[in-house]
Design an enzyme around this catalytic site. Structure first.
Site, PDB file in Angstrom:
ATOM      1  N   CYS B 423       0.796  -1.218   0.000  1.00 46.63           N
ATOM      2  CA  CYS B 423       0.000   0.000   0.000  1.00 46.63           C
ATOM      3  C   CYS B 423       0.836   1.278   0.000  1.00 46.63           C
ATOM      4  O   CYS B 423       0.545   2.230  -0.717  1.00 46.63           O
ATOM      5  CB  CYS B 423      -0.957   0.009   1.189  1.00 46.63           C
ATOM      6  SG  CYS B 423      -0.138  -0.134   2.788  1.00 46.63           S
ATOM      7  N   HIS B 467      -3.040   0.806   6.623  1.00 45.21           N
ATOM      8  CA  HIS B 467      -3.142   0.993   5.183  1.00 45.21           C
ATOM      9  C   HIS B 467      -2.711   2.420   4.846  1.00 45.21           C
ATOM     10  O   HIS B 467      -2.610   3.280   5.737  1.00 45.21           O
ATOM     11  CB  HIS B 467      -4.598   0.759   4.754  1.00 45.21           C
ATOM     12  CG  HIS B 467      -4.770   0.563   3.285  1.00 45.21           C
ATOM     13  ND1 HIS B 467      -3.994  -0.304   2.545  1.00 45.21           N
ATOM     14  CD2 HIS B 467      -5.640   1.115   2.410  1.00 45.21           C
ATOM     15  CE1 HIS B 467      -4.374  -0.272   1.290  1.00 45.21           C
ATOM     16  NE2 HIS B 467      -5.383   0.596   1.162  1.00 45.21           N
ATOM     17  N   ASP B 483      -7.672   4.624  -3.828  1.00 42.68           N
ATOM     18  CA  ASP B 483      -6.822   3.622  -3.171  1.00 42.68           C
ATOM     19  C   ASP B 483      -6.123   2.821  -4.253  1.00 42.68           C
ATOM     20  O   ASP B 483      -6.682   1.853  -4.772  1.00 42.68           O
ATOM     21  CB  ASP B 483      -7.677   2.713  -2.283  1.00 42.68           C
ATOM     22  CG  ASP B 483      -6.826   1.718  -1.512  1.00 42.68           C
ATOM     23  OD1 ASP B 483      -5.591   1.731  -1.688  1.00 42.68           O
ATOM     24  OD2 ASP B 483      -7.406   0.927  -0.744  1.00 42.68           O
TER      25      ASP B 483
END
Lengths: 311, 670
Positions: B423, B467, B483
């Site tokens: 991430c 995250h 994202d």
């Protein structure tokens, strides 16, 4: 009933005329006898233990024998032994000093445990077995044992299980100043003893013993005795609590004490009077509350029972 | 003389030799109390304790000799110095408890009398409390309850000598009974004792400092530690419906500044932190939820995008990051509301500058790619779509063990060469790419998703859910969350099966509703257990000033200050204890027997005149005492006593006697 009471009072006063200033121990000794129990007197030599036993026996018209316990005393010396007789060509039993009504076992803790137990068996069973033959002892049968404080040298202290055979344990103690003065100024004790006359017959004594068992104990009183037993079992002051046998002993002694006081029922005060003498030798201090000497130990310990409320 | 006698009595308790069975129980209790401490304390201390306990045990069981006095004195000093060397101090939580442990062991060595054992027992109780300074989990609580039970049993064995002959089960029962009797008092004190803000076991503690968690800085690769941790970050119980998983973005630190490799948030000293957040228009229902946050020793709080309100003292920064007024060093509970559909109205020019800033020389290839898109005349929206497509179709892989990005241009190497990362790599690179294309962008860190606990109906968010994602500013839509990690095709997600990762892999598979009955059972168990923990956290450990207030209000006791609460507490305690005390004191009082009742009235009359019946005093003795003190009362006292004893103790008694007693007691007015 009243006749018995009068005679018992006479026993007390006659004994008191020889053993001066010791009315309570005398009454306790008589109580023990009335309750058909055996008596242990624990005190220093020379305070009149033997004299007390002797005077009591004489006043009650009982046969009296004395055994001096020593460390070489054998069971046969107490119970008797079978001796071979030449004329008849057979063994004949020669009864030992135990075949009597009042026996004074003097300084019982000087003898070896083996001899002690010979006596203690006779106490429990009211009979002796020698050479396989069982012989009953005369009735009434009453043992007065005297014991020196166990810290004296050359003693074999009685174990707890055997101490339990004695209904009561009393102490005589020194006489107070007045009594001692009278004693010193008075006549020779042995002469007085020789002149004593029985004031009560063994039959009357047995009646009195029977009467003692019939003294009434009310529910309220039994509640109190149970409270005392429970207290001894829960109190931190004692290593072990009182056994049911101790409870029975307490009831017997309290009844006899009430009878001696001329009552047909037991009061809490009667229980309180006999309690120290019935339970002290059956209890062991836990160490939570302990003084320095043996005597003060028991006194201090027994005092805790005064905390128990009377129901 | 009297003085000497007295001192003798006080010392007599010291001379009492405690019973062996009691000492053995005490040793067992000490083992229970020390064990959790020893796991934490230095090795030398653990070995020393074990040696002492062993020696003492053999001394009791095999009659080993006692330890010489000089050896004990030596160990006293040695222990003191050793603690000083290990901790550098003898005060404070760790060193203090270590010193206490040493001293307890030394006391065990010289323990001879009743008094020593009492000391050991009370140090033991203290060490039990000491354990709570480290850990307040349920298991520890239960374990320490057991330790207290055994310790109390040892106390009974040692203090109630009659107990040595009774069966240990009986003594344990007594101890348990005593603890149970203490329970209502404990509950009462727990609920009512005024709470001060701060942890129940508040100490400036070293514990949270080493905790894993997010940080407000990110350099590529630093979040690797996080994904490995199954530790709990927080729990969230929803009052409204739980949003779908792809909406569960828990906002944490927002990162603005970058050097090409490192990212960091707005510094505390920056005046920007004081600026209120811009307005936003929300659509749809607000989500309402309660977060129970584990301590992480940082100030930030987590809320769903975008937070609208929070129940505790906190402020929202210009980038909607929530900050508490002080560090979260204890379990913290707060309610928050968030709007999942939102549009931020404006972006201040100075913020836009920061959101567009890139270091001049770093990552040239990334800038070149963005420039190409710009030169093609693509609109902002088209550039965003193109960038997303670049990641979803560019053969990118998700891995937790990415190749190192050591060169001067880490984003370039990632986007064009290695194409492997997690991430953090994706968020940082995507944001860089957006900024290069002239679109304001920033990196948001926080947590994504969470495991639904069906038992307690709340979401459990672990550190492994940490995250990072991006937000880009689009003029017509405001800040939009993108994202990039979620764009990777599923077949490009690397799964690792090595043993150390097994737990989290298992957890992941459970989360996606994996099949077999075993995993389902396991998941059920895990959920149940976590629900219990959640309740414990919420109601026991989290019972602070606010919860107390809330709870008392529910009981109708709200709006009380702490003085009133203390008054109420003592009032209740007295209310509970007074009847008990009265019962114990006046147990013999309520005489049901009418005879006894009459006699009691007689005693009360006399008690009023200063001659009360003493406990354990018989009626005849009592009468004699009264007559000695007040001879003029002799006749009625004697008659009443005679009647009473006759009625109560004699074999036969008559109703006339009772009536006479009644009259005489009524007439008796001393």
């Amino acid at each position: 009933m009243s006749q018995i009471h009068t005679q018992m009072q006479q026993v007390v006063s006659q004994t008191g005329s020889v053993i001066l200033g010791k009315e309570t121990p005398i009454r306790l000794a008589l109580t023990c006898l009335l309750a058909r129990g055996h008596l242990l007197i624990e005190d220093l030599p020379g305070v009149g233990k033997t004299m007390l036993a002797h005077v009591l026996a004489t006043s009650l018209g009982l046969k009296f024998n004395r055994i001096q316990f020593t460390n070489d005393l054998l069971p046969a010396d107490i119970l008797g032994t079978a001796v071979f007789e030449r004329e008849s060509g057979e063994f004949k039993f020669h009864p030992g000093p135990i075949f009597t009504q009042v026996i004074l076992a003097d300084e019982i803790n000087r003898a070896t445990p083996k001899s002690q137990s010979a006596l203690l068996e006779a106490m429990e069973e009211h009979q002796v077995t020698v050479e396989g033959e069982t012989r009953p002892l005369p009735e009434p049968f009453f043992v007065i044992a005297t014991q020196n404080p166990s810290y004296q040298v050359g003693t074999f202290p009685l174990p707890e299980s055997q101490l339990d055979r004695f209904l009561m344990r009393i102490e005589l103690g020194y006489p107070d100043a007045d009594a001692e003065r009278n004693l010193l100024a008075g006549r020779d004790r042995r002469e007085m003893l020789a002149e004593l006359k029985p004031v009560m017959s063994p039959e009357t004594l047995q009646q009195a013993q029977q009467a003692a068992t019939e003294v009434h104990t009310s529910d309220a009183l039994l509640d109190y005795i149970q409270a005392l037993l429970t207290f001894s079992r829960q109190s931190p002051y004692f290593l072990t609590g009182l056994s049911p046998r101790a409870g029975l002993a307490l009831v017997q002694a309290a009844r006899a004490w009430a009878l001696l006081a001329g009552r047909d029922h037991v009061l809490p005060e009667d229980v309180q009077q006999v309690l120290p003498h019935v339970v002290a030798h059956r209890l062991q201090g836990s160490g939570v509350k302990e003084g320095s000497s043996e005597t003060s130990t028991t006194t201090a310990l027994i005092q805790v029972f005064s905390e128990v409320p009377i129901p | 003389m009297r003085l000497r006698q007295k001192s003798k009595n006080t010392f007599s308790e010291e001379r009492v030799i405690p019973p062996r069975i009691g000492l053995l129980w005490l040793l067992g209790a000490v083992v229970l109390v020390l064990s959790p401490h020893l796991l934490r304390q230095p090795l030398w201390l653990s070995l020393f304790c074990l040696a002492v306990l062993g020696w003492r045990g053999f001394q009791l069981l095999r009659n080993w000799p006692a330890v010489n006095k000089w050896i004990r004195i030596f160990f006293t000093f040695a222990g003191f110095i050793a603690v000083l060397r290990s901790y550098g101090t003898i005060t404070g939580r760790d060193a203090g408890l270590a010193l206490l442990t040493v001293m307890l062991c030394l006391k065990l060595l010289e323990m001879k009398t009743q008094r020593d054992t009492m000391l050991v027992i009370f140090i033991g109780y203290f060490l039990v409390i000491g354990q709570f300074l480290y850990d307040q989990a349920i298991f520890i609580g239960l374990y320490l309850f057991l330790a207290v039970l055994v310790l109390t049993t040892a106390l009974i064995f040692l203090n109630h000598p009659g107990s040595q002959r009774s069966h240990w089960r009986y003594n344990i029962k007594t101890a348990g009974g005593m603890l149970l009797q203490a329970m209502p008092m404990m509950v009462l004190l727990f609920i009512l004792f005024p709470r001060i803000p701060g942890p129940l076991w508040g100490l400036p503690n070293q514990e949270t400092m080493g905790r894993t968690g997010l940080s407000d800085e990110m350099s590529l690769g630093s979040i690797t530690n996080l994904v490995n941790s199954e530790e709990i970050a927080f729990r969230a119980a929803f009052e409204t419906d739980i949003p779908p998983a792809n909406q569960l973005y828990w906002r944490g630190p927002v990162l603005w500044h970058t050097t090409g490799r490192h990212w960091r948030g707005i510094a505390e000293t920056d005046p920007l932190t004081q600026r209120p957040p811009p307005d936003f228009t929300a659509s749809g229902e607000a989500s309402l939820y309660t977060v129970t946050l584990e301590p992480h020793d940082k100030r930030w709080l987590f809320a769903l995008d975008l937070p609208a309100s929070i129940s505790i003292a906190a402020r929202s920064r210009v980038d909607y990051q929530l900050l508490a007024t002080k560090k979260v060093t204890e379990l913290t509970r707060y309610q928050a509301s968030s709007y999942l559909q939102y549009q931020v109205s404006s972006l201040a020019p100075d913020l836009e500058t920061i959101a567009l800033h890139l270091p001049l020389r770093a990552n040239p290839r990334t800038r070149q790619l963005a420039q190409e898109w710009r030169q093609k005349g693509l609109s902002t929206n088209e550039i965003v779509t193109r960038a997303m497509a670049y990641i979803s179709e560019g053969n990118f892989f998700y891995t937790r063990q990415p190749p190192a990005l050591t060169g001067p241009n880490p984003v370039d190497s990632f986007l064009f060469d290695t194409k492997r990362g997690f991430c953090e790599h994706y968020a940082a690179s995507f944001t860089t790419l957006m900024r290069a294309a002239g679109i304001p962008a920033r990196v948001i860190t926080g947590y994504q998703g969470g495991e639904l606990n069906t038992q307690g109906n709340y979401l459990l968010v672990r550190q492994s859910d940490a995250h990072a994602w991006s937000e880009v500013w689009l003029d017509d839509r405001g800040w939009v969350r993108i994202d990039p990690t979620s764009l990777i095709p599923v077949e490009n997600v690397e799964t690792t099966i090595d043993a150390s990762r097994f737990r989290s892999t298992l957890a992941k598979s459970l989360r996606y509703g994996d099949i077999s009955w075993l995993t389902r059972g396991l998941s059920q168990m895990r959920q149940n257990w976590d629900a219990v923990n959640h309740a414990w956290n919420q109601w026991i450990l989290g019972y602070g000033p606010e919860t107390q207030d809330e709870f008392l209000t529910k009981l109708g006791l709200g709006k009380m200050n702490w003085q009133q609460i203390i008054a109420l507490m003592f009032g209740l305690i007295i209310l509970v204890l007074l009847p008990v005390a009265a019962y114990l004191l006046l147990r013999q009082a309520p005489a049901t027997d009418p005879v006894n009742r009459l006699y009691q009235r007689f005693c009360q009359q006399l008690a009023k005149r200063g001659l009360p019946l003493k406990p354990g005093e018989g009626p005849v003795d009592y009468a004699n005492r009264i007559i000695t003190a007040q001879p003029e009362w002799a006749s009625p006292v004697q008659q009443i006593t005679a009647l009473y004893t006759a009625l109560r103790y004699a074999k036969v008694s008559h109703h006339e006697q009772f009536l006479e007693l009644k009259n005489r007691v009524a007439d008796f007015k001393p």
